[in-house]
Every structure is written in C-alpha cells, then in structure tokens.
Design a protein around this motif. Structure first.
Motif, PDB file in Angstrom:
ATOM      1  N   ALA A   5     -15.193   2.475 -22.577  1.00  0.00           N
ATOM      2  CA  ALA A   5     -16.556   2.019 -22.674  1.00  0.00           C
ATOM      3  C   ALA A   5     -17.056   0.663 -21.773  1.00  0.00           C
ATOM      4  O   ALA A   5     -16.244  -0.084 -21.637  1.00  0.00           O
ATOM      5  CB  ALA A   5     -16.689   1.854 -24.214  1.00  0.00           C
ATOM      6  N   ASP A   6     -18.257   0.793 -21.565  1.00  0.00           N
ATOM      7  CA  ASP A   6     -18.819  -0.481 -20.835  1.00  0.00           C
ATOM      8  C   ASP A   6     -18.136  -0.734 -19.675  1.00  0.00           C
ATOM      9  O   ASP A   6     -17.724  -1.741 -19.499  1.00  0.00           O
ATOM     10  CB  ASP A   6     -18.739  -1.611 -21.885  1.00  0.00           C
ATOM     11  CG  ASP A   6     -19.733  -1.482 -22.798  1.00  0.00           C
ATOM     12  OD1 ASP A   6     -20.617  -0.589 -22.844  1.00  0.00           O
ATOM     13  OD2 ASP A   6     -19.542  -1.991 -24.043  1.00  0.00           O
ATOM     14  N   ALA A   7     -17.869   0.351 -18.856  1.00  0.00           N
ATOM     15  CA  ALA A   7     -16.983   0.280 -17.656  1.00  0.00           C
ATOM     16  C   ALA A   7     -17.874   0.109 -16.418  1.00  0.00           C
ATOM     17  O   ALA A   7     -18.921  -0.214 -16.475  1.00  0.00           O
ATOM     18  CB  ALA A   7     -16.307   1.473 -17.471  1.00  0.00           C
ATOM     19  N   MET A   8     -16.955  -0.575 -15.393  1.00  0.00           N
ATOM     20  CA  MET A   8     -17.597  -0.865 -14.082  1.00  0.00           C
ATOM     21  C   MET A   8     -16.634  -0.024 -13.085  1.00  0.00           C
ATOM     22  O   MET A   8     -15.393  -0.033 -13.220  1.00  0.00           O
ATOM     23  CB  MET A   8     -17.527  -2.246 -13.681  1.00  0.00           C
ATOM     24  CG  MET A   8     -18.633  -2.983 -14.456  1.00  0.00           C
ATOM     25  SD  MET A   8     -18.523  -4.858 -13.873  1.00  0.00           S
ATOM     26  CE  MET A   8     -16.986  -5.641 -14.258  1.00  0.00           C
ATOM     27  N   ILE A   9     -17.419   0.484 -12.023  1.00  0.00           N
ATOM     28  CA  ILE A   9     -16.880   1.446 -10.978  1.00  0.00           C
ATOM     29  C   ILE A   9     -17.077   0.804  -9.794  1.00  0.00           C
ATOM     30  O   ILE A   9     -18.206   0.788  -9.459  1.00  0.00           O
ATOM     31  CB  ILE A   9     -17.323   2.815 -11.224  1.00  0.00           C
ATOM     32  CG1 ILE A   9     -17.037   3.618 -12.462  1.00  0.00           C
ATOM     33  CG2 ILE A   9     -16.442   3.670 -10.245  1.00  0.00           C
ATOM     34  CD1 ILE A   9     -17.801   4.752 -12.792  1.00  0.00           C
ATOM     35  N   VAL A  10     -16.215   0.501  -9.133  1.00  0.00           N
ATOM     36  CA  VAL A  10     -16.311  -0.342  -7.922  1.00  0.00           C
ATOM     37  C   VAL A  10     -16.156   0.728  -6.700  1.00  0.00           C
ATOM     38  O   VAL A  10     -14.998   1.547  -6.656  1.00  0.00           O
ATOM     39  CB  VAL A  10     -15.252  -1.353  -7.744  1.00  0.00           C
ATOM     40  CG1 VAL A  10     -15.771  -2.069  -6.364  1.00  0.00           C
ATOM     41  CG2 VAL A  10     -15.973  -2.306  -8.884  1.00  0.00           C
ATOM     42  N   ILE A  11     -17.100   1.077  -5.820  1.00  0.00           N
ATOM     43  CA  ILE A  11     -17.013   1.990  -4.899  1.00  0.00           C
ATOM     44  C   ILE A  11     -17.078   1.387  -3.502  1.00  0.00           C
ATOM     45  O   ILE A  11     -17.872   0.384  -3.098  1.00  0.00           O
ATOM     46  CB  ILE A  11     -18.178   2.968  -5.037  1.00  0.00           C
ATOM     47  CG1 ILE A  11     -17.759   3.804  -6.453  1.00  0.00           C
ATOM     48  CG2 ILE A  11     -17.917   4.101  -3.862  1.00  0.00           C
ATOM     49  CD1 ILE A  11     -19.048   4.388  -6.951  1.00  0.00           C
ATOM     50  N   THR A  12     -16.243   1.825  -2.575  1.00  0.00           N
ATOM     51  CA  THR A  12     -16.153   1.248  -1.137  1.00  0.00           C
ATOM     52  C   THR A  12     -15.937   2.436  -0.195  1.00  0.00           C
ATOM     53  O   THR A  12     -15.078   3.130  -0.401  1.00  0.00           O
ATOM     54  CB  THR A  12     -15.609   0.020  -0.760  1.00  0.00           C
ATOM     55  OG1 THR A  12     -15.687  -0.271   0.597  1.00  0.00           O
ATOM     56  CG2 THR A  12     -14.037   0.274  -1.052  1.00  0.00           C
ATOM     57  N   ILE A  46     -13.650   5.378  -4.534  1.00  0.00           N
ATOM     58  CA  ILE A  46     -13.480   4.677  -5.851  1.00  0.00           C
ATOM     59  C   ILE A  46     -12.309   3.598  -5.328  1.00  0.00           C
ATOM     60  O   ILE A  46     -11.305   3.836  -5.136  1.00  0.00           O
ATOM     61  CB  ILE A  46     -13.124   5.440  -6.985  1.00  0.00           C
ATOM     62  CG1 ILE A  46     -14.155   6.329  -7.110  1.00  0.00           C
ATOM     63  CG2 ILE A  46     -12.938   4.349  -8.051  1.00  0.00           C
ATOM     64  CD1 ILE A  46     -13.915   7.431  -8.224  1.00  0.00           C
ATOM     65  N   GLU A  47     -12.755   2.268  -5.703  1.00  0.00           N
ATOM     66  CA  GLU A  47     -12.060   1.288  -5.332  1.00  0.00           C
ATOM     67  C   GLU A  47     -11.255   0.845  -6.682  1.00  0.00           C
ATOM     68  O   GLU A  47     -10.012   0.773  -6.798  1.00  0.00           O
ATOM     69  CB  GLU A  47     -12.689   0.123  -4.909  1.00  0.00           C
ATOM     70  CG  GLU A  47     -12.044  -1.246  -4.439  1.00  0.00           C
ATOM     71  CD  GLU A  47     -10.878  -0.944  -3.216  1.00  0.00           C
ATOM     72  OE1 GLU A  47     -11.279  -0.120  -2.537  1.00  0.00           O
ATOM     73  OE2 GLU A  47      -9.999  -1.345  -3.147  1.00  0.00           O
ATOM     74  N   ALA A  48     -12.067   0.855  -7.725  1.00  0.00           N
ATOM     75  CA  ALA A  48     -11.358   0.321  -9.017  1.00  0.00           C
ATOM     76  C   ALA A  48     -12.352   0.874 -10.141  1.00  0.00           C
ATOM     77  O   ALA A  48     -13.710   1.080 -10.127  1.00  0.00           O
ATOM     78  CB  ALA A  48     -11.278  -1.395  -8.858  1.00  0.00           C
ATOM     79  N   VAL A  49     -11.694   0.927 -11.115  1.00  0.00           N
ATOM     80  CA  VAL A  49     -12.409   1.329 -12.499  1.00  0.00           C
ATOM     81  C   VAL A  49     -11.826   0.615 -13.623  1.00  0.00           C
ATOM     82  O   VAL A  49     -10.420   0.441 -13.666  1.00  0.00           O
ATOM     83  CB  VAL A  49     -12.608   2.896 -12.875  1.00  0.00           C
ATOM     84  CG1 VAL A  49     -11.149   3.236 -13.025  1.00  0.00           C
ATOM     85  CG2 VAL A  49     -13.508   3.303 -14.013  1.00  0.00           C
ATOM     86  N   GLY A  50     -12.850  -0.069 -14.447  1.00  0.00           N
ATOM     87  CA  GLY A  50     -12.102  -0.541 -15.509  1.00  0.00           C
ATOM     88  C   GLY A  50     -13.059  -1.292 -16.277  1.00  0.00           C
ATOM     89  O   GLY A  50     -14.381  -1.488 -16.121  1.00  0.00           O
ATOM     90  N   LYS A  51     -12.703  -1.979 -17.527  1.00  0.00           N
ATOM     91  CA  LYS A  51     -13.862  -2.791 -18.325  1.00  0.00           C
ATOM     92  C   LYS A  51     -14.340  -3.920 -17.454  1.00  0.00           C
ATOM     93  O   LYS A  51     -15.588  -4.258 -17.538  1.00  0.00           O
ATOM     94  CB  LYS A  51     -13.019  -3.238 -19.522  1.00  0.00           C
ATOM     95  CG  LYS A  51     -13.820  -3.707 -20.631  1.00  0.00           C
ATOM     96  CD  LYS A  51     -13.677  -2.623 -21.871  1.00  0.00           C
ATOM     97  CE  LYS A  51     -14.588  -2.841 -23.006  1.00  0.00           C
ATOM     98  NZ  LYS A  51     -14.992  -1.765 -23.723  1.00  0.00           N
TER      99      LYS A  51
END
Lengths: 460, 528
Positions: free
Chosen positions: A62-69, A73-78
C-alpha cells in the motif's frame, strides 16, 4: 542520492493518447527506429506513487513507490530512494499492477490451417496488426502482451509473442521456443507425434555416431560433440526482448558441419529432446482420454511440456487430475476461466482451483477470441475468486504465470527489479467489476492516460 | 434349527449336485456345512490336499482350447503357489494372508532390481465359474501382472496383493461381445479409443471385457490405454449372397486349389531333376489373393453373414467342397438344417431373439426360432450369442443393446440351451470362434485376468455386475458409479447423497389443523 522532488514533465501531461499516436506516427516517418518511444524515458528516473502496488511476485504494497529507469523497474517499495531530478508521477488514487498477458489467442492472425509437422514455421511474417482498433481496445482493457498460436492441427508451428501497443513496430517479441502440438485426435496425432519423436531421436543418434566414430580432426572446434555446440547459441532470452526476431533459432545450431542436412521441421524437436533451454512443447488436449494417449507416446522421453485444456468438462478434469503428467509444480496448465456446474445441480465447480490443488502452475486465457471477452476477463477472475480460487492465484494466472507460459517471465509479468515497467493503473481493485484501467505504462512511458487532467499533478 | 430343512434338501440334492466321492479332491469334506453358510470364507477344517487348480491345461483336454499356444501355460512359473503350502499347516487366504511370515511365492523375482515391480491382485472367497471347468465356492484367484497365476484355496498371497473380497459373489469370465461398433475406436483401437467414454463404462457395467470390432479384438479398459489391443486380423470377412459373389469366391478358391496342385507337381518334378518343369503362376495366391490361400490352408477363418436356409445350405456346400473353416453370423434359420451345419463344422454367432415373419407360400421350416441356439448346440455346432445391437444405446427399450448380453443368453436358455452352454456362448465359445481363447474366455491359469463379479448367477435377470476386472485391474465398481449404485447397493449407504439438491428428499407435508391454514390448508410454516 537524496529523496526529493522532480520537475514537471509537461509533454506527457498535455498529450492525450490520440495525440501521442499521432506524434508517434510522425516520429516513425522521420526516424523509423523501432525503439524510439523508449528513448524518452531512458535518461531519467521516473517515480510513480500509487495507492497500492500489486507486485504479483511479492506481496501487495500500500502507498507504494515504483522507481523506473531506462524503461525498467529499478525498485518498488513503501519508501525507496530516488534521485532528486526524477520525474514524479502522482497516481496515489490508482492501483498499479503488471499488465495482463493473454497466453493463448489468434487475434490478428490469418486463418491458415496447417497440419502435419510444421514445427519450424513461425508467425513473424504472417502477423498483420488488425485494422479494427482491436489491439487498442485490448490495451485499454489492460492486456499488453498476447501469445499468438498458429491455428491448425497436428504441429502447426511456433507461438508468436506480440505486444498490443504498437504491434507494427515490434514485429513480435519472441518467435521461437513454444511449439504448438494439437493432440485432440489420437488416431492421427498419436502417429504424428510418435513418428516425429522417432525421427528426431534417430537424427540425434546419427549425430552422436558421426561425432564419436571418426578420430577428432585437428583444428575442428566442435570436437566435444553436438551437446557443447548447442550451448552457446541458446535462445536470446538474456537480451532485451524488444527485438525483431531475425536470428535463427537455437535448434539449427547443434548439428556439426559434416553431418547430413536435418529436415527443418525436426530441428525444434531435436532441441527439445536434447533439453536445450527455451524450447517447450505446448500440448493441447480436448478430452481426458487424450492425456492418457499422450502419456503413452511420451513414456520414457523427457522434454519440456506445457498443457492446454481447451473444452474440458468436469468429467474430464475428474479423470485426469490425478495423472502423473499433471502432478508436481512443473506442469504448466492453461485453461479458459470458465466456472462449471456439477451435473444436474447449480453447485459451481472450480476447475482452476482443482488444477492448482493438483500442483499445477495455472494460467488462464480468455474463453473467446474477442475483445469483449478480454475486457470481461477481470470479471471472470472475480467469479472464480468468489468460488474458491485464491485471489493471488487468480492475478498470477493472468500475469506472471502467463509470462512463464510464454517464457518471458524474466522481463514481464510482475513488478520486480529489472523487469520492464509495463504497468496498468486501475481506479480500484483489479477484481472489482466497477474498476477500470485508467492508465497504461509501457516501458516506463505512459501510453494511455484516461484521466490526466483530473488526477495527474506534480508534487514538488 | 433354522436351516434344518436346508440340510435335508442338501442331503437329497447332494448326489445330483455332484457332491460325492469323486469331488473329494475339489471340495472340503464338510461340504454340507459350507452349503449352509451363504459365504464360507474359511473352510471349516484345514485342508491337507493340494489346493484345487480347477483348470490345469493338460488335465482337461475336452474343454481347454485347442488353439492355446504352449507358451501360455509354460510362461507361468511352475511353482504355482497353490501347491506350495501343502505340507505346512495351512492358513486361509481370506483369514490371514498378510500375517504370513513368508508369503511371497518363490516365483517372484527378488534379485532383479531393474525389473518393474510385479502387481498382484486377488479375488478372495467367491464362487468361481470357470467356464472351462466346474464351479467352486470359496476359492481365490490370484493374478500377477494382469494374468491369472493361481486359482485355489489356501493360496499364499504376496504381501502387497490388492485384495477384493468377493465372499458370496459369483465370478465369471468377462463377456466377449462378438460384433460391436463404436465402443472402442476404429483402427487401431489402442490409438483411437476414448478411454473415458461413457459407453465404455456402461460396457464394463454390463460385464463386457472383450469386444470384436471389425477384424480386431480389443479389451474394454476404462481409464487406461494399456492393454487395449488384443489381436488383429482375426478372420477374413467375405460375402456369399449374390450369384456373382458366389461365383467369384468359388473361382478364387478353385484357382488356389489348382495352384497348390500345380505347385506340388512342380516340386515333385524339380526334386526328380526335371529341368523343364514350369513353375505355376503365382497370381492366385499373391497380393489380395493371399487370403484365399490362407482359407484353403485353414490358417484363417472366413466369416459370412447368412440367415436364410438357402444361404446356409450354399455355405455348407462351399465348406464341403473346399474344406475351409467358416463362421456364420446370424444363422437365423440354422435350426432348420442343424445336422448339415454340424457335419460341415460351421460355427454360428446367433441372436436368439431374432424373429421374422413366415412366408406362407413356402412349405418348409423357416423363420426365427428361440430354440435356434439349443438346436444348433445339440447338433454339434459351436454357438456364440450376441445381441442384435452393435453398441451401447439409449434406445427406448432397455435390454436389447450390448449392455444386456446375459439377457440374450438367457433367452437361449429359455429355448432349451443348457445354462453352462449359454454362459459359454457369451464367453469361451465366443472367444474360440474368434481364435482368442488362449487369452480370454474362461478363468484359467495363464489367461488374462478378465472376470466379472456378480451378486448372483449370471443369467438371472436380477443379477448385477458389481465389479469388472480387466487385465487384473478393477475397471468398474457398481457402488462407486452413478449408473446403478442405487439398485441393491452392497451395504446400507451411510454416506449422504452426493449432491445436495439431487435427488430431492421427499418430505410429506403435515396436514393443517382444522380451522387453521389458508385456503389450501397452507399455514406458511409447513416446511416450504
């Protein structure tokens, strides 16, 4: 690297999907590079903030951030770190999940019905994107990848993995590896499969004999026989998947030069029997009896298989669910998402759950090859979930397991590091029939945004 | 004292039933006690004689199939377990098979790890009707890898034997259906059969274990593709109805006979050293004409369809002239010329229920006759019985399709055929006629483990098949299937109905009290 704000990406906000397509067409005219659309996102970090991220491979965040480069996908997490100059997309009212994958359809293929052993045939040249916007509709319903199977009987060819977004440019993600074998008329199909396996085995033995008999010639590279020779030319799985399939498949490699020419339709089967990575036979059954006949033919022969049960009835499921072919997690099974009723009752019978209970890896394909059925897929999943299928299994069946079925699970199918950022954003739970797909992101690029003016905003 | 009258009856009937000194080897001495109990699992006193083997091939030359290859009996280990425990204090197979200290027969390979494990299956305690011999009560049939390995009392069963307790049940060989279509697939049946078809299940429910489809014999193995194929090219189907058919067949056979004569002549001349001897033309015996040579040499059987007296007489003449082996399908008017058919050695596959309207212009015996099978049998014709239908059907009339072959045989009993001959007509005789009696047709050592376990004598109309065993595997269990499980189940059902809504339980509504209830006596809480 510090956690901070990013600047406004004005262009992606102003352009609607139709405008984007127009822009893409113009871009095509000037620079016909197939990967042009990915260039925009390559140099920057994109951060998508969502209400919930259904990662499929892991838990729902929930309320996650997905970092993309670079489109991946670079990272996913709270709470994850990202560079300060990242572009931040606020989708905090949306639920993100990997795009849906249809493992089995013929939408967009001409009806060329082949028969006999045509295992070397590929669909790259045959596929023409349909003119009727059906692929756009599929994209809008959340489907990003289709597994196009060659129609016909016997061994009609190899499955083509196709994207719904700009199918013209991509020319198929992957064309080799999944051989379709129709096994619903035991009289003919049994003979065909038996003969094919026998011929392929004979070719393997011939090569083995040829390599073992003569003394190793000085300077000849493949002295170790065909097995090592087949290794380096494994399927281009590690390479970026967005590539028109032009290179020859791995199967043609193993024969050393002096051996006589192998018939092309046998090459995939030789690769299968040698257990070259990547080749899988996709067996399609119509009745329970076919499974037993198939098991009789392949007794003692090991090769990678996955199964399609098209048109199965409850009695069929009941009869084969305990069969040794299906036991264990290795068995990959594709089913239509139909909920059947017990005979003479209104009691539902969840076939999908029965296969999962038997230890199979389950993937579901739309029951009909229509856009309508693809749009209804999430409803059908919800119905299965209401009748006993686990929610996680249902979502997995149309994303990660479907990617596994098409052998693209290293790059697609879940929100994980180093997978392509092919995501769909819904304004509710995916199994909620009132929710709908609001945005679609392909390789880090928002290709569809239905409510950009209302919800998209920049946070500083 | 309840069974006092039964003892009396038994004493009176004992000589007629054959319970006498000549049966001493077959039965325990206290047979009357055994008769009193409907199911005698352990015979009352331990036997000291060798356990009975009802059908050792050499001891019964009259009933044993003449075509049985010698390999079948000899392939079975001579150490039949029945003969082993003779000197030991015997224990009964039904009572304590698993507790035996060394209950593995010596024939079982123990030092060969590469060999797949043998599978054992035993039917314990039933009344066995091996069509080739006398019936016996309370014996055990031990099967190994789908073949019958031993029959008898006091068998030592291997530890991992799958046991079926048939105490009180009657065991018959599986029924051979002489002419079928659509049960197993086309050619070849092992590749085309839908092994989960309902018709296969119903065939097993009707006791059928072997079917003749076209020219091929196949097993009805529900749920398994192993062991479907039994034998191919059983016979040569020919036509002998029209004038041209008769002429062409006779010409072909005459050519073969002339060829054989010339060949013999040629061989003799070349042996004498005659260089000018001319070899006969091979055309009559090559290509498609090989079958005629096989017929003349009696390697194959010719099968004709013939019903009328004229056709049958023509076939008799053909046999008398050429000496070929002929099987007639139909033979409806065979009862009018049974002596001729018997002398010609023609075998017949009849349908006792066949009827036809008589032609009043013809002043001769004609038409169908329920006594057909009996009359033919009495004149030495080998008779097999088959229904007129070729498959399992859901036609409006039950009892006419393949599922009711025993009913068809029972009709021949009504017409005078002995019961044993009628059972043989759907099992052993049918197998003999098709040349598969070395594998199926009777319960004998070395044959396939195909039998049916019924709750009564096979030809009684209330008898149900409870288990069907094909190749040593239970393919049908009446109480586990939906078709007939509600008809006289083996035990009172303690399980709830499989489905909640079907069948609906009948709940009688209570009558409303006087003065209460609505217009139709409905009160609103009457269970609706």
């Amino acid at each position: 690297m510090r956690v901070g704000s990013a600047h406004l990406d004005s262009m992606s906000l102003r352009c609607g999907p139709r405008a984007w397509f127009r822009a893409a067409a113009i871009a095509l005219l000037f620079a016909a590079a197939p990967r042009a659309f990915a260039q925009v996102a390559e140099d920057a970090y994109i951060v998508v903030k969502v209400k919930k991220a259904i990662t499929v491979s892991g838990e729902e965040i929930a309320d996650a951030m997905i970092v993309i480069t670079g489109g991946k996908i670079e990272a996913v997490g709270k709470k994850v770190d990202y560079p300060s100059d990242s572009r931040v997309i606020d989708a905090t009212n949306l639920v993100a999940m990997p795009g849906l994958i249809d493992p089995r359809t013929t939408m967009g293929l001409p009806r060329i019905n082949r028969s006999g052993n045509q295992s070397h045939k590929k669909l790259t040249g045959e596929f023409h994107p349909p003119e009727d916007h059906s692929y756009e509709k599929l994209l809008k319903s959340g489907y990003i990848i289709l597994g196009l199977y060659p129609p016909g009987a016997g061994m009609p060819g190899q499955v083509l993995v196709q994207t719904t977004h700009q199918p013209k440019e991509h020319e198929g993600l992957k064309d080799a590896g999944l051989l379709r074998v129709v096994f619903n008329r035991p009289a003919m199909d049994k003979r065909l499969l038996r003969d094919t396996l026998k011929q392929a085995q004979a070719e393997i033995d011939k090569v083995k004999e040829a390599s073992s008999k003569p003394a190793p010639q000085p300077g000849s590279a493949p002295a170790g026989g065909p097995q090592p020779a087949s290794q380096p030319t494994s399927r281009p799985e590690s390479k970026p998947a967005i590539q028109p399939v032009t290179s020859k498949p791995a199967a043609s490699a193993p024969s050393p030069p002096p051996t006589p020419k192998i018939r092309p339709e046998l090459e995939p089967w030789i690769a299968l029997l040698k257990k070259d990575a990547g080749f899988v036979a996709q067996i399609e059954f119509a009745r329970a009896s076919d499974v037993l006949h198939f098991a009789e033919v392949v007794k003692g022969k090991e090769f990678a298989k996955s199964y399609v049960f098209a048109g199965f009835e409850i009695a069929d499921v009941h009869n084969v669910i305990d069969h040794e072919l299906l036991g264990g997690a290795d068995a990959m099974v594709a089913l239509p998402p139909n909920l059947l009723n017990m005979p003479m009752t209104v009691n539902p019978y969840n076939v999908a759950q029965r296969f999962i209970d038997a230890g199979c890896t389950l993937t579901l394909y739309p029951a009909a090859e229509t856009v309508d059925e693809h749009e209804k897929m999430r409803e059908r999943l919800a119905l299965l979930v209401r009748n006993g299928l686990k929610r996680g299994d249902a979502i997995k069946a149309v994303t990660l397991n479907a990617a596994k079925y098409l052998q693209i699970d290293k790059e697609y199918g879940s929100i994980e590091k180093d997978k392509w950022a092919d995501l769909i954003f819904l304004n509710g739970d995916p199994l909620d029939p009132t929710s709908s797909v609001r945005r679609v992101m392909i390789h880090g690029e928002m290709v569809l945004n239905l409510d950009k003016k209302k919800t998209s905003k920049v946070i500083r | 004292m309840r069974y006092c009258w039964l003892i009396l009856v038994g004493l009176i009937l004992a000589p007629t039933l054959g319970i006498g000194p000549e049966m001493a080897g077959d039965r325990p001495k206290t047979t009357l006690t055994a008769l009193l109990q409907p199911a005698p699992p352990p015979s009352p006193e331990p036997e000291t004689q060798p356990a009975t083997q009802p059908a050792p091939p050499s001891s019964q030359p009259t009933t044993f199939p003449s075509t049985q290859p010698t390999s079948a009996p000899t392939s079975q280990p001579t150490t039949v377990p029945a003969s082993q425990p003779t000197s030991q204090p015997s224990h009964h197979a039904t009572s304590a098979p698993a507790s035996a200290p060394s209950s593995v027969p010596a024939s079982q390979p123990t030092s060969q790890p590469a060999k797949p494990k043998d599978s054992y299956f035993a039917v314990v305690g039933g009344t066995v009707h091996p069509v080739s011999g006398r019936e016996q009560t309370g014996v055990t049939i031990l099967c190994k890898n789908g073949r019958i390995q031993a029959i008898g009392r006091n068998l030592k069963l291997p530890e991992d034997t799958e046991k079926l307790d048939a105490t009180g049940y009657h065991i018959y060989p599986g029924i051979v259906a002489c002419n079928t279509r659509g049960l197993v697939g086309g050619e070849p049946p092992e590749d085309t059969t839908n092994v989960f078809a309902t018709s296969l299940r119903l065939a097993n429910a009707g006791g059928i274990t072997t079917v003749i489809v076209g020219n091929t014999a196949a097993k009805v193995t529900y749920g398994s593709v192993d062991g479907i194929a039994l034998r191919k090219d059983l016979f040569i189907g020919l036509r002998y109805r029209s004038a041209s058919e008769r002429r062409s067949l006779r010409e072909s056979l005459e050519k073969v006979r002339a060829y054989l004569r010339d060949k013999e002549d040629f061989d003799r001349k070349t042996a004498e050293g005659d260089k000018d001897a001319k070899a006969p033309d091979e055309a009559p015996v090559t290509g498609g004409n090989v079958k005629f040579l096989q017929l003349i040499k009696k390697e194959k059987t010719a099968v004709f369809s013939a019903d009328s007296r004229g056709e049958l007489i023509a076939l008799c003449e053909l046999v008398e002239e050429f000496g070929i082996r002929v099987v007639v399908r139909g033979a409806m008017e065979g009862w009018t010329i049974p002596d001729r058919l018997g002398r010609a050695g023609i075998e017949a596959i009849v349908t006792p229920r066949r009827q036809s309207e008589r032609d009043s212009d013809l002043n001769q015996l004609q038409g169908g006759n329920i006594e057909n099978a009996a009359i033919l049998y009495n004149h030495g014709v080998d008779v097999a019985v088959t229904p007129s239908a070729l498959g399992i059907s859901l036609d409006p009339f039950a009892g006419r399709d393949l599922q009711h072959i025993p009913m068809e045989a029972a009709y021949s009993v009504r017409g005078g055929l002995p019961e044993a001959a009628a059972i043989s007509a759907i099992t052993l005789s049918a197998a003999k006629i098709h040349g598969i009696d070395d594998r199926v047709g009777s319960i004998e050592i070395g044959k396939d483990a195909d039998f049916i376990v019924c709750d009564g004598r096979l030809l009684e109309f209330f008898t149900m098949v409870h288990w069907t065993v094909v190749n040593g595997r239970i393919v049908y269990d009446k109480d586990k299937e939906t078709f007939f499980s509600d008809i006289r189940p083996r035990t009172p059902t303690t399980q709830p109905a499989p489905y909640k809504f079907w069948p609906r339980p009948f709940k009688p509504r209570k009558a409303p009290e006087p003065g209460k209830g609505g217009r139709y006596g409905r009160t609103g809480d009457d269970g609706r």
